[in-house]
Design an enzyme around this catalytic site. Structure first.
Site, PDB file in Angstrom:
ATOM      1  N   SER A 186       0.836  -1.194   0.000  1.00 18.69           N
ATOM      2  CA  SER A 186       0.000   0.000   0.000  1.00 18.69           C
ATOM      3  C   SER A 186       0.879   1.255   0.000  1.00 18.69           C
ATOM      4  CB  SER A 186      -0.979  -0.059   1.175  1.00 18.69           C
ATOM      5  OG  SER A 186      -2.021   0.877   1.018  1.00 18.69           O
ATOM      6  N   GLU A 306      -9.642  -5.279  -3.762  1.00 18.15           N
ATOM      7  CA  GLU A 306      -8.985  -4.233  -2.979  1.00 18.15           C
ATOM      8  C   GLU A 306      -9.983  -3.316  -2.280  1.00 18.15           C
ATOM      9  OE1 GLU A 306      -5.801  -3.744  -2.394  1.00 18.15           O
ATOM     10  OE2 GLU A 306      -4.627  -4.617  -4.008  1.00 18.15           O
ATOM     11  N   HIS A 362      -8.040  -5.416   0.324  1.00 19.83           N
ATOM     12  CA  HIS A 362      -6.786  -4.738   0.644  1.00 19.83           C
ATOM     13  C   HIS A 362      -6.285  -5.218   2.006  1.00 19.83           C
ATOM     14  CE1 HIS A 362      -4.023  -1.427  -0.127  1.00 19.83           C
ATOM     15  NE2 HIS A 362      -4.216  -0.941   1.089  1.00 19.83           N
TER      16      HIS A 362
END
Length: 422
Positions: A186, A306, A362
């Protein structure tokens, strides 16, 4: 049985712990405490000397609760501005010169820490016979303000300082400074991309869920948000902000004027974000990013769902399209750019998500990379995952990651082929 183990550095001697075949050295300063006049300033090399106890975890950067706590679960850890530390896990304090991987955590540039149990590198180090290093860097206003005449993006400079420290000192921990892979997820992965536009001390990178599709914030907008933020904190200058209690800087993130200014931007970015300041981050960022892909062999990928982790996201097609725009398309382009410039590149997609609410969202890949399911116990994103599935998929992930860190192929065809973890 745990034993004390020592590592000798030019600065002095570190005392760590050997446990189940892995030595851990915690809270090693790579930079001076960024407090007082050093708050908001670029990192300065650590100046400690003599003997230092590295047996206990150190504090994490001051932060608010992550907006993904409802997905990942939360953590408790002491917080302090004196947090520019790293943790080292190594199979042996010897002369073996093992491959090294440096971990840069995610958290939207405003939460998380390398020192968390989520990212315990012991199992990865033991399984791969590699040295694992996890880094704390400054978050939110402490690390990512952008004001005219001041150095911006100091959190990125923290990470570079940590990698430079590893390059200079990892031999003392049985590591090879010429074989450093930098791995991030990320925000951490996006930061790797930016470091590769500069003068990187590494030639291999693992980029997990880099949100490159959001681009980076221009200096004018970053300066506007920084001014609104400082006013909300009760400061009319950077000098005044250096005198504020850190809680005032944390509380300002939630101030109505700050929230409104961020919403007005309409870019779906975090409040704190890398800024195209023309110094740390070049203004010609698109060309620089394309060229950067040619500076490192890369393993790059993302998760199938995600956006399911974020407020308003889900497992529907619209959310998946948003996830593709933010994470997938630019990641795949990065791999193509790397290949075009003579680098090796491998792509993957992580589909192993079993939660009915979050799917392969995510951050769901993180416990598989580190095999830290115990630290993530109770995380809603892992609901529905059977222990046998966890062992199988984590084994596949670690095998691929370790092979790449050791300088080889992760075990599947190069880009534009894509490997699926499921």
């Amino acid at each position: 049985m745990k034993d004390i183990v020592q590592a000798s550095l030019p600065q002095g001697t570190l005392s760590g712990i050997r446990d189940q075949g892995v030595c851990r050295f915690s809270a090693i300063p790579y930079a001076e405490a960024p407090v007082g006049p050093l708050r908001f300033a670029p990192p300065r090399p650590a100046q400690w000397r003599g003997e230092r106890d590295a047996t206990q975890p150190g504090p994490v950067c001051p932060q608010l609760t992550s907006r993904l706590a409802r997905v990942m679960g939360d953590f408790e850890a002491p917080q302090s501005e004196d947090c520019l530390h790293l943790t080292v896990w190594t199979p042996g304090v010897d002369a073996q010169r093992r491959p090294v991987v440096v971990w840069l955590h995610g958290g939207a540039w405003q939460s998380g820490a390398g020192a968390l149990d989520w990212y315990d590198g012991a199992r990865l180090a033991r399984r791969g016979d590699i040295v694992v290093v996890a880094v704390n860097y400054r978050l939110a206003g402490l690390g990512w303000l952008c004001l005219p005449g001041e150095t911006a993006n100091v959190g990125l400079l923290d990470e570079e300082a940590a990698i430079a420290w590893v390059h200079a000192h990892v031999e003392a921990f049985g590591g090879d400074p010429q074989r450093i892979t930098v791995m991030g997820q990320s925000a951490g992965a996006s930061n790797i991309a930016l470091m590769l536009t500069r003068k990187p001390l590494f030639q291999r990178a693992i980029m997990q869920s880099a949100g490159l599709g959001r681009g980076f914030r221009d200096a004018e907008q970053a300066a506007h948000l920084s001014r609104v933020f400082l006013r909300a904190a009760g400061a009319d200058s950077l000098a005044a902000a250096r005198e504020l209690p850190v809680q005032a800087l944390l509380d300002a993130q939630l101030a109505p004027d700050v929230v409104a200014a961020l919403q007005a931007e309409g870019a779906n970015r975090s409040l704190f974000y890398p800024a195209i300041d023309g110094d740390v981050v070049t203004r010609d960022i698109d060309a620089a990013m394309t060229a950067a892909a040619g500076r490192a062999d890369v393993m790059i990928g993302y998760t199938r769902d995600e956006f399911a982790a974020f407020p308003g996201g889900g497992l529907d097609e619209d959310s998946r399209r948003k996830g593709d725009r933010t994470f997938a398309l630019r990641s795949r382009q990065w791999a193509r750019d790397a290949v075009d410039r003579g680098r090796q590149a491998w792509e993957y997609r992580f589909d192993a998500g079993y939660s009915r609410e979050f799917g392969a969202c995510h951050c769901v890949d993180l416990p598989f990379v580190f095999d830290t399911f115990d630290a993530f116990q109770g995380a809603p994103m892992l609901e529905g995952l059977a222990p046998a599935q966890a062992r199988r998929i984590s084994g596949d992930v670690q095998t691929a990651w370790i092979a790449f860190i050791r300088g080889g192929s992760p075990g599947w065809d190069v880009a534009p082929a894509q490997h699926l973890f499921a």
